[in-house]
Write an enzyme that holds these catalytic residues in place. Structure first.
Site, PDB file in Angstrom:
ATOM      1  CB  SER A  12       2.538  -2.233  -1.501  1.00 30.83           C
ATOM      2  OG  SER A  12       2.138  -1.210  -0.294  1.00 30.83           O
ATOM      3  CB  THR A  13       4.806  -3.824  -5.583  1.00 29.07           C
ATOM      4  OG1 THR A  13       5.009  -2.546  -6.035  1.00 29.07           O
ATOM      5  CG2 THR A  13       3.325  -3.923  -5.065  1.00 29.07           C
TER       6      THR A  13
END
Length: 573
Positions: A12-13
């Site tokens: 996600s990041t």
């Protein structure tokens, strides 16, 4: 022939590591003597719907590979719409590829087969769990950030840093395990802060937003995205409360920061910006008092366009601001209206409407409605205040317990509970501040609605003064053309009233405000009229005898003769 594998990995990041998933995929291929063709990977939230990696994955066919291998279902998606997750898997199967998730290698979803009931239930449960986990992660991150931001409003949250600020390492940061002091801080950049003050001063001196941008660009200044300043970027800077020390996070107000712009200058600048939106300057030659309020039915603004007649004389029309866009013009076929008809017509109708008792009645009703909303918000503040008191009592109990117990484990437990209660209090206090801001906005609306002056002060006004009246009472003005010569001007007021004016621009035309009992259907662009059928006696009347009929411009002319309400001689005198 060895089976060909396409791996899929996602995090996600930027802070998360893709490599662990890639290693698991490589190990699986190696252990089973499979050929790993490619690993498609991406760093993007699983809640995002249009992802490049998924689009690339769905483009793979049996000509390229035999199976897709993913570490777990949540890598495919964390969307709340479980059906979207099932559709993604089904699309891969229809492309001729098997699907396998490494958290359950016993189950292979075979190409060209439909998911059975058990598969659908199993995958739906997993997809739902993945979505719930994402919500929990988001909530934890939000709560964690909010707690830290309430302790230190200068904490850097990873978003774009406003001009005049910079990011530095926090000297008090003590590592990931005890990271209540933020890792990075967003602090005032003294050199750029002077640029901000200069920009505010230009606006305060009456410089338009456009001219301010030109002045700033002449000095060689660039935005945080390293682009030239424009009217919009200057406007956003003036309206951003962070320069007045007020920072917001996820819609919540935070403790005050240092103020680059003091309160007095900040408040004056907001007034200057609103005036900038109305006109370029008081000496502007072709002033449009309806600027920011007059629209085309397509949603874009109507703007003044200079036209030249065959004899060389000039006049102005109000036409869609997208008029020069050939492609868009095919969609928006609304013709314009000459400004010397629109502007005096709107002023005549607004002035007459403000003198009607109906306007006062409607205003009183709207004020009452807003006051009811304010009462509800004040009740909500009382509820939140009560909740804060409960949390503070619990904090007092925990504080006392910490001083009395001697068991280390219990002390740590009570301290953690105390921090949790403290964070809840801080969050509730922020909510109260937000509600108070909302109440202030509603009260400001009441002041605006009640602030209009009447008869003696609505004569001999300049265009700038008319613009001020419009801003107080009007919601918007829209011109709906029926054909090149005919159309409806619809004036909407902030208190809910509406004027409809039928305009016929032919040589024997008219400008006719329609009766207040008429309304306008924006979807059909027709006038709606309530008709009651004739009755032989009052006793025979029923609701079924009431009809709501709609009339186009031509139908209106045939049925009502709008010329009977003509005010053209008063408007164009």
């Amino acid at each position: 022939m060895r089976k060909r594998i396409i791996g899929y990995a996602r995090v996600s990041t930027e802070k998360q590591d893709l490599e662990r998933q890639k290693i698991l995929i490589r190990e699986y291929c190696s252990n089973n003597n499979y050929d790993l063709v490619k690993i498609i990977s991406e760093k993007v939230s699983g809640a995002k719907k249009d992802r490049e990696s998924i689009n690339e994955l769905l483009a793979i066919t049996k000509e390229t590979a035999d199976m897709v291998v993913v570490s777990e279902l949540s890598r495919i998606s964390r969307e709340k719409e479980c059906l979207a997750v099932l559709n993604t898997i089904n699309d891969i199967l229809e492309n001729g590829l098997d699907v396998l998730f490494l958290d359950d290698t016993s189950k292979v979803y075979s190409a060209y087969t439909e998911l059975d009931v058990i598969d659908i239930i199993t995958l739906t449960v997993k997809a739902h769990s993945a979505a719930e986990e994402r919500d929990k992660i988001t909530a934890r991150m939000r709560t964690g950030k909010l707690t830290k931001l309430n302790i230190n409003p200068y904490m850097y949250t990873g978003s774009l840093v406003p001009y005049g600020f910079k990011v530095i390492d926090n000297p008090d940061y003590k590592g990931q395990k005890s990271n209540i002091p933020a890792r990075k801080l967003m602090v005032v950049d003294e050199s750029k802060a002077k640029d901000v003050q200069f920009i505010y001063q230009l606006v305060l001196n009456g410089t338009t937003l456009r001219d301010t941008a030109e002045e700033v660009n002449k000095l060689g200044l660039k935005t945080q995205l390293n682009k030239p300043f424009c009217e919009t970027s200057i406007s956003k800077m003036i309206k951003n409360p962070i320069y007045n020390g007020r920072r917001r996070f996820k819609g919540l107000n935070l403790p005050l920061m240092d103020k680059i712009i003091p309160d007095h200058d900040w408040n004056r600048a907001q007034i200057c910006v609103s005036q900038n939106q109305l006109f370029k300057g008081k000496a502007t030659k072709n002033f449009n008092p309806l600027k920011g309020l007059v629209f085309c039915p397509c949603g874009y603004a109507l703007m003044l366009h200079k036209m030249i007649r065959k004899d060389g004389s000039r006049y102005f029309t109000m036409t869609c601001c997208k008029k020069n866009d050939k492609e868009y013009r095919k969609k928006c076929r609304n013709s314009g209206i000459v400004s010397h008809v629109l502007l005096p017509t709107v002023w005549k109708c607004v002035k007459d409407t403000l003198l009607l008792s109906e306007y006062t009645t409607k205003t009183t009703s709207e004020v009452h409605r807003i006051n009811s909303i304010i009462e509800g918000l004040e009740d909500r503040i009382s509820e939140l205040t009560g909740a804060i008191d409960s949390h503070k009592k619990e904090m007092a109990r925990l504080s006392k317990a910490i001083t009395l117990v001697t068991v280390k484990g219990l002390i740590e437990q009570y301290e953690n509970e105390y921090v949790t209660e403290e964070a809840k209090v801080a969050e509730l206090e922020v909510k109260i501040n937000n509600i108070q801001d909302e109440i202030s906005n509603y009260k400001a609306n009441i002041t605006k609605i009640n602030s209009i002056t009447y008869n003696s002060q609505l004569v001999n006004l300049t265009d700038q003064e008319k613009a001020s009246v419009y801003q107080k009472v009007l919601s918007k003005v829209v011109y709906y053309s029926s054909d090149y010569f005919r159309g409806f001007i619809v004036i909407s007021y902030k208190n809910g009233l509406e004027n409809i004016i039928a305009v016929n621009k032919t040589t024997s035309g008219y400008i006719s405000p329609l009766p207040s009992s008429f309304s306008f259907n924006v979807d059909t662009r027709k006038v709606r009229v309530t008709i009651t059928k004739k009755q032989t006696s009052i006793k025979e009347f029923s609701l079924s005898d009431i009809e709501n009929l709609e009339y186009s411009f031509k139908e209106l002319e045939l049925n009502f003769n709008p010329k009977q309400w003509d005010i053209q001689s008063q408007v164009l005198q």
